[in-house]
Write a protein that holds these residues in place. Structure first.
Motif, mmCIF file in Angstrom:
data_model
loop_
_atom_site.group_PDB
_atom_site.id
_atom_site.type_symbol
_atom_site.label_atom_id
_atom_site.label_comp_id
_atom_site.label_asym_id
_atom_site.label_seq_id
_atom_site.Cartn_x
_atom_site.Cartn_y
_atom_site.Cartn_z
ATOM 1 N N LYS A 49 0.841 -1.194 0.000
ATOM 2 C CA LYS A 49 0.000 0.000 0.000
ATOM 3 C C LYS A 49 0.877 1.246 0.000
ATOM 4 O O LYS A 49 1.754 1.380 0.858
ATOM 5 N N PRO A 50 0.636 2.194 -0.916
ATOM 6 C CA PRO A 50 1.421 3.424 -0.907
ATOM 7 C C PRO A 50 0.901 4.476 0.076
ATOM 8 O O PRO A 50 1.504 5.529 0.227
ATOM 9 N N SER A 51 -0.223 4.194 0.727
ATOM 10 C CA SER A 51 -0.793 5.131 1.699
ATOM 11 C C SER A 51 -0.385 4.738 3.124
ATOM 12 O O SER A 51 -0.815 3.713 3.638
ATOM 13 N N TYR A 52 0.408 5.598 3.754
ATOM 14 C CA TYR A 52 0.848 5.343 5.129
ATOM 15 C C TYR A 52 -0.341 5.349 6.083
ATOM 16 O O TYR A 52 -0.476 4.449 6.922
ATOM 17 N N LEU A 53 -1.224 6.336 5.956
ATOM 18 C CA LEU A 53 -2.338 6.445 6.907
ATOM 19 C C LEU A 53 -3.352 5.313 6.743
ATOM 20 O O LEU A 53 -3.993 4.906 7.708
ATOM 21 N N TRP A 54 -3.469 4.782 5.529
ATOM 22 C CA TRP A 54 -4.362 3.633 5.353
ATOM 23 C C TRP A 54 -3.829 2.441 6.144
ATOM 24 O O TRP A 54 -4.564 1.750 6.832
ATOM 25 N N LEU A 55 -2.510 2.228 6.057
ATOM 26 C CA LEU A 55 -1.924 1.114 6.804
ATOM 27 C C LEU A 55 -2.016 1.349 8.310
ATOM 28 O O LEU A 55 -2.178 0.409 9.082
ATOM 29 N N MET A 56 -1.938 2.609 8.717
ATOM 30 C CA MET A 56 -2.069 2.914 10.146
ATOM 31 C C MET A 56 -3.462 2.529 10.651
ATOM 32 O O MET A 56 -3.605 1.968 11.741
ATOM 33 N N ALA A 57 -4.476 2.807 9.838
ATOM 34 C CA ALA A 57 -5.839 2.422 10.221
ATOM 35 C C ALA A 57 -5.964 0.902 10.265
ATOM 36 O O ALA A 57 -6.589 0.342 11.170
ATOM 37 N N ARG A 58 -5.333 0.233 9.310
ATOM 38 C CA ARG A 58 -5.428 -1.229 9.215
ATOM 39 C C ARG A 58 -4.683 -1.930 10.358
ATOM 40 O O ARG A 58 -5.159 -2.928 10.907
ATOM 41 N N SER A 59 -3.523 -1.409 10.705
ATOM 42 C CA SER A 59 -2.691 -2.058 11.730
ATOM 43 C C SER A 59 -2.887 -1.445 13.118
ATOM 44 O O SER A 59 -2.248 -1.880 14.078
ATOM 45 N N ASN A 60 -3.784 -0.449 13.203
ATOM 46 C CA ASN A 60 -3.982 0.310 14.449
ATOM 47 C C ASN A 60 -2.642 0.828 14.978
ATOM 48 O O ASN A 60 -2.279 0.633 16.118
#
Length: 197
Positions: A49-60
Motif C-alpha cells: 500500500k502506498p498510503s501510510y495512513l491507510w496502513l495505520m488504520a489497518r494495523s492500528n
C-alpha cells in the motif's frame, strides 16, 4: 461515481515507497537484508500500500498482533507499474469488464489484485478519496522481493512517535511527521486497467 480513485504516494524518479506491517520474525531480517525471507510466505499474495495512513488504520498504528513493525519498502517504479498493468480489480467494474463472467475469469487468473479502499485521515476517519492497495500474487513475489525492492526501512519508531503525539492531541506536530504523499500519475492504459477516472 461520486468518489475519487487516485494513487497517492511518496516517490521520486526511480522509486516509489509502499508500506507493509509485519511481526518481528519477518520484519527484522527484512530490515537487515533489504529483502524478505522465511517465515515470510512466498506462496500467497502479499499486499502493498502506498498510503501510510491507510496502513495505520489497518494495523492500528502497529499495535495489532503480527503487525507490530511498520516497514517502508522502496521499490522500483518500473516494478510498481508492471504490477498495475497486470492488475485485476477485486470487484467487477462494469466500465472495465464486459460481464461478471469475464471479470471472474480474469480475476481467477490474475497475477496481481487491485483493491480500492477509503483513504484515511490522521484520526482514522474514512475519506471520499479511494486509496489503492496492490496484491502481488505468488507468481510475482520472487521478482518483487529480488528485483523490485531497493531498500526496506523500519518506520516503527516514527510510527510510535506519531501515535504518541496523536494520543496527546498534538495533531499538527503528528501531521508534520507523516510521510509526504502526492498524486502518482500513470499512463492512460493503466488508468483504464485499474479503474482510475
Amino acid at each position: 461515481m461520486g468518489r475519487v480513485q487516485e494513487i497517492r504516494a511518496n516517490y521520486d524518479r526511480e522509486i516509489i515507497t509502499v508500506y507493509q506491517a509485519y511481526s518481528k520474525a519477518i520484519a527484522l531480517p527484512a530490515i537487515q537484508n533489504n529483502k524478505f525471507e522465511a517465515p515470510f510466505s512466498f506462496h500467497r499474495m502479499t499486499w502493498i500500500k502506498p498510503s501510510y495512513l491507510w496502513l495505520m488504520a489497518r494495523s492500528n498504528w502497529g499495535t495489532k498482533s503480527n503487525q507490530e513493525y511498520i516497514l517502508a519498502i522502496k521499490i522500483t517504479r518500473a516494478g510498481w507499474e508492471k504490477a498495475l498493468s497486470l492488475g485485476v480489480l477485486t470487484d467487477p467494474d462494469i466500465a472495465i469488464y464486459k460481464s461478471g463472467s469475464v471479470w471472474k475469469q480474469a480475476f481467477e487468473n490474475a497475477k496481481v489484485h487491485i483493491q480500492w479502499d477509503p483513504e484515511r485521515t490522521l484520526k482514522g476517519a474514512k475519506m471520499d478519496i479511494r486509496s489503492i492497495q496492490v496484491g502481488i500474487g505468488r507468481d510475482l513475489i520472487k521478482e518483487y522481493n529480488e528485483e523490485w525492492i531497493q531498500e526496506i526501512v523500519d518506520l516503527t519508531p516514527l510510527t510510535r512517535k506519531i501515535k504518541d503525539l496523536i494520543k496527546k492531541g498534538k495533531y499538527k506536530e503528528a501531521k508534520r511527521l507523516v510521510p509526504d504523499e502526492k498524486v502518482y500519475v500513470v499512463s492512460e492504459s493503466i488508468q483504464q486497467n485499474i479503474g482510475i477516472r
